[in-house]
Write an enzyme that holds these catalytic residues in place. Structure first.
Site, PDB file in Angstrom:
ATOM      1  N   ASP A 181       0.840  -1.123   0.057  1.00  0.00           N
ATOM      2  CA  ASP A 181      -0.022  -0.041   0.023  1.00  0.00           C
ATOM      3  C   ASP A 181       0.883   1.363  -0.151  1.00  0.00           C
ATOM      4  O   ASP A 181       2.098   1.122  -0.067  1.00  0.00           O
ATOM      5  CB  ASP A 181      -1.039   0.048   1.342  1.00  0.00           C
ATOM      6  CG  ASP A 181      -2.315   0.550   0.709  1.00  0.00           C
ATOM      7  OD1 ASP A 181      -2.560   1.692   0.376  1.00  0.00           O
ATOM      8  OD2 ASP A 181      -3.176  -0.081   0.897  1.00  0.00           O
ATOM      9  N   HIS A 254      -2.644   3.023  -4.823  1.00  0.00           N
ATOM     10  CA  HIS A 254      -2.154   2.551  -3.600  1.00  0.00           C
ATOM     11  C   HIS A 254      -0.722   2.100  -3.674  1.00  0.00           C
ATOM     12  O   HIS A 254      -0.249   0.851  -3.244  1.00  0.00           O
ATOM     13  CB  HIS A 254      -3.055   1.548  -2.780  1.00  0.00           C
ATOM     14  CG  HIS A 254      -4.320   2.066  -2.161  1.00  0.00           C
ATOM     15  ND1 HIS A 254      -4.245   2.992  -1.113  1.00  0.00           N
ATOM     16  CD2 HIS A 254      -5.608   1.900  -2.439  1.00  0.00           C
ATOM     17  CE1 HIS A 254      -5.539   3.502  -0.942  1.00  0.00           C
ATOM     18  NE2 HIS A 254      -6.338   2.753  -1.707  1.00  0.00           N
ATOM     19  N   GLU A 317      -9.532   2.590  -5.423  1.00  0.00           N
ATOM     20  CA  GLU A 317      -9.255   3.948  -5.165  1.00  0.00           C
ATOM     21  C   GLU A 317      -7.856   4.485  -5.855  1.00  0.00           C
ATOM     22  O   GLU A 317      -6.920   5.000  -5.295  1.00  0.00           O
ATOM     23  CB  GLU A 317      -9.033   4.079  -3.531  1.00  0.00           C
ATOM     24  CG  GLU A 317     -10.019   3.830  -2.776  1.00  0.00           C
ATOM     25  CD  GLU A 317      -9.970   4.095  -1.169  1.00  0.00           C
ATOM     26  OE1 GLU A 317     -10.852   4.545  -0.548  1.00  0.00           O
ATOM     27  OE2 GLU A 317      -8.858   3.600  -0.928  1.00  0.00           O
TER      28      GLU A 317
END
Ligand code: ACM
Ligand code: ZN
Length: 735
Positions: A181, A254, A317
């Site tokens: 991440d 990420h 995302e």
């Protein structure tokens, strides 16, 4: 004939729903008998390929939990007889019966053997004797997962092993290992050593909640990573416990940790540090061929470590801001006739999918991988709600349901002031128990729903002790619904959880929450304020204030706003559980009804028309259940003081927590009236900090408040393009 058939049917029904409190999750069919099997501290497990494989683990488990000595023995001597049955009907199910002669287990593969032995271990209440029982059991869902984010915070292999031990007991069969991440790359990749020499370490970490201003950082190097050797050993450790590890390598978003190590893989190629704060970052993997080739090389090593048929590729995302401006991305779009960046993401993921498919693996990704077109063979992990999963199932793709509202165990489980800091949201135990992964799915698509999973994101969980606290006992509720679809009542579940499983967790040294045993507060208006009835969560619970039994709390209305505090000690039998401190804000409008023209969202709507006058002024950081939440840009409600009243101040607090898509409103209007028809505007203003309010001499029966937020969250902010959430706490009126 008819009568006896009816009785038989009744008998079968009773058998079907008979319950056994000490086994978690509750087996599907249980029939208790009067027989006893006496074994004097030693159980002889029939030796075969499966028992040999699991022997060391189960030997230790039985010894540790009960002091029972499990030994392997030949068939003639055995007290636990094993019969491997070849059935395609249930792959993880088993049958287990205990009679005066011993234990008989029928099972169909190693995982079903593990499930049977876990049940047997939980049936032991006495180290010398077992009660007679016949169990026939199988899971409702094939995928029963737990996810752990090891990027935001790093957990040692020993800590993860202990966590896996716990989830194995509850018959979970997947461990989703979130390895990469923005805040840290955690798995050794031999071809790209900088992923861990640089990407596994950050120089600073945010202190406190993401929404807290001003921001503060701890400037200390933080990180760590797992070697391939360690990861392989963990895979084997989990396999012995019936659990498959699914690794997650996040792409294309990420990616800040990877880009800190290899900036040439981003669109801007600008060097950036590993992120020290939380949220979503614009810097993602560039879509060019070179980056995808890099990721394929990474995945080559990942599939060597992890034999799982499914590999998680993230996909959530991933802002398109850089892709939209990047000449390299534009070139990829032109060369491949791609019209927009959503399609570009689909192209990126489909390319990775093709590669993994060619190696015999399937991909799973977060539900954003539906945007721009789903890769042909991808499984979908639905997190933003159930909708993505439902859409994917209709497209005949397999789905794992992990909606935030039931499965995000980083959310608060209680509004109690002693709760450790969490990201926000509110997910109490009972809500997890209500989870149904197939809700809203047409019958013909149900078979595409593989199951569900708890997601444990760790921005606010720096230690494994805090991970445990967020996980337990909510994981037990999830285990129930994934195994038996919550067939047993919530009441039975919490009663047996308190009686059997909490003592076991305590013995195992696990940090668990008892918040589900707090009094349940039921609010009603009274003549001079509010009364909260204290409802018992389980039959043995009782509540005291200064050693006097309490059944309710009364809060008196006051002219000047003031806090009234109560300390309630909850007890189970004679055992002190915890002290709950309650602080109620009293004022002139306490207990007075409010008519909502704009209804609070069902998720954040406590105490009905008293929600804004119940004396509960939400705290900061918010814990989810004490604030009223609205998902509309304009909010209007009217307070009825029931008689014309003089007051000098109106005050409502709002929240600002962009990470949770909660934004401070822009402006407001306050009007007053004596008859609920003609209103006079007394304030029309922008917000002063988080406050809506006015101070002047006023006299009225009705107070109408209109609150305006932005129509949509602006680009570049978390939740961009969606309606912002508005959260308000209490309408406080005072002299
Ligand atoms: C997620 O919570 N971003 C999958
Ligand atoms: Zn690019």
């Amino acid at each position: 004939m008819k009568i006896s058939f009816f009785i038989l049917l009744l008998f079968l029904t009773i058998r079907l729903f008979a319950q056994h409190g000490s086994v978690f999750p509750q087996p599907v069919n249980v029939e208790q008998t009067a027989e006893k099997f006496v074994f004097n501290g030693q159980l002889k497990l029939e030796n075969n390929r499966d028992s040999e494989k699991g022997y060391a683990y189960f030997h230790e488990l039985f010894e540790r939990d009960h002091g029972v000595h499990l030994v392997l023995s030949d068939q003639k001597e055995a007290s636990i007889h094993l019969q491997l049955i070849n059935t395609s009907v249930y792959t993880e199910g088993y049958q287990l019966s205990i009679s005066g002669k011993g234990v008989d287990i029928q099972y169909s593969n190693y995982e079903s053997f593990c499930n049977a032995l876990q049940t047997l271990n939980q049936l032991i209440r006495d180290p010398n004797m077992l009660d007679g029982i016949r169990i026939s059991d199988e899971p409702a869902f094939a995928y029963r997962g737990v996810h752990l984010d090891c990027s935001r915070h790093f957990f040692t292999i020993a800590e993860i092993e202990s966590f896996i031990d716990q989830i194995a007991k509850l018959k979970f069969n997947r461990f989703h290992w979130h390895l990469t991440d923005d805040q840290g790359w955690r798995i050794e990749i031999k071809k790209y050593p900088k992923l861990t020499s640089i990407g596994a370490w950050r120089d600073s970490t945010l202190i406190g909640h993401f929404s807290k201003q001003p921001v503060e950082y701890e400037h200390q190097r933080y990180g760590g990573f797992y070697t391939q050797e360690e990861a392989k050993k963990l895979v084997e450790y989990a396999r012995i416990r019936g659990i498959e590890i699914i690794p997650e390598i996040e792409l294309p978003g990420h990616a800040r940790a990877a880009l800190a190590a290899y900036p040439q893989l981003s669109c801007t190629e600008k060097p950036l540090p590993v992120a020290g704060t939380w949220g979503v970052f614009d810097d993602v993997f560039c879509s060019q061929d070179k980056t995808r080739a890099f990721l394929k090389n990474v995945l080559d090593e990942i599939i060597e470590i992890f034999p799982s048929p499914v590999i998680h590729i993230g996909g959530d995302e991933s802002p398109k801001i850089n892709w939209n401006q990047c000449p390299k991305c534009k070139a990829v779009m032109e060369a491949n006739h791609i019209h927009n960046t959503h399609e570009l993401q689909s192209f990126f993921i489909t390319d990775i999918e093709k590669y993994l498919n060619s190696k015999g693996r399937t991909i799973i990704g977060w539900d954003e991988i539906l945007e721009g077109g789903l890769a042909p063979n991808a499984q979908v992990m639905s997190w933003q709600g159930m909708e993505g999963g439902i859409a994917a199932a209709r497209l005949k793709h397999q789905v794992v349901m992990t909606p935030t509202s039931y499965c995000y165990f980083d959310y608060y489980q209680s509004g109690h002031p002693s709760e450790p800091l969490a990201i926000g949201g509110y997910l109490p135990l009972e809500k997890v128990y209500q989870f149904d992964p197939t809700k809203g799915i047409d019958n013909e698509y149900r078979r595409y729903i593989l199951g569900g999973q708890a997601n444990i994101w760790t921005e606010y969980l720096p230690t494994i002790r805090l991970v445990e606290y967020q996980a337990f006992p909510r994981l037990l509720a999830l285990a129930e619904v994934l195994w038996n679809q919550g067939k047993v009542s919530y009441n039975f579940f919490v009663e047996s959880l308190s009686a059997y499983y909490l003592p076991q967790l305590k013995k195992d040294g696990i940090n668990f929450s008892t918040s589900f045993l707090d009094p349940v507060l039921q609010c009603k208006a009274s003549e001079n304020g509010i009364v909260y009835d204290l409802l018992k969560p389980i039959s043995k619970a009782s509540f005291y204030q200064n050693n006097e039994a309490m059944n309710s709390i009364a809060i008196k209305r006051t002219e000047v706003s003031q806090i009234q505090s109560f300390e309630i000690h909850s007890r189970i039998g004679n055992q002190e559980l915890r002290t709950c401190s309650y602080h109620f804000t009293s004022h002139l409008a306490l207990g007075k009804p409010v008519v909502f023209d704009t209804k609070p969202h069902e998720k954040y709507n406590h105490n009905g028309n008293l929600g804004l006058t119940d004396g509960i002024a939400g705290e900061k950081p918010w814990k989810g259940n004490e604030w009223l939440g609205f998902n509309e840009d304009t909010i209007r409600f009217t307070l009825d003081l029931e008689t014309v009243t003089k007051f000098n101040s109106i005050r409502i607090e709002t929240l600002n927590d962009p990470g949770s898509w909660i934004y401070r409103p822009e402006h407001f209007q306050i009007q007053i009236s004596s008859n609920n028809r003609k209103f006079k505007t007394i304030a029309k203003a922008n917000l002063d900090g988080d406050l809506i309010g006015v101070k002047k001499k006023m006299k009225a029966r009705f107070v109408r408040v209109t609150i305006y937020n932005k129509e949509l969250i602006p680009p570049g902010q978390t939740g961009a393009g969606f309606t912002p959430w508005t959260f308000i706490n209490e309408i406080i009126l005072s002299k």
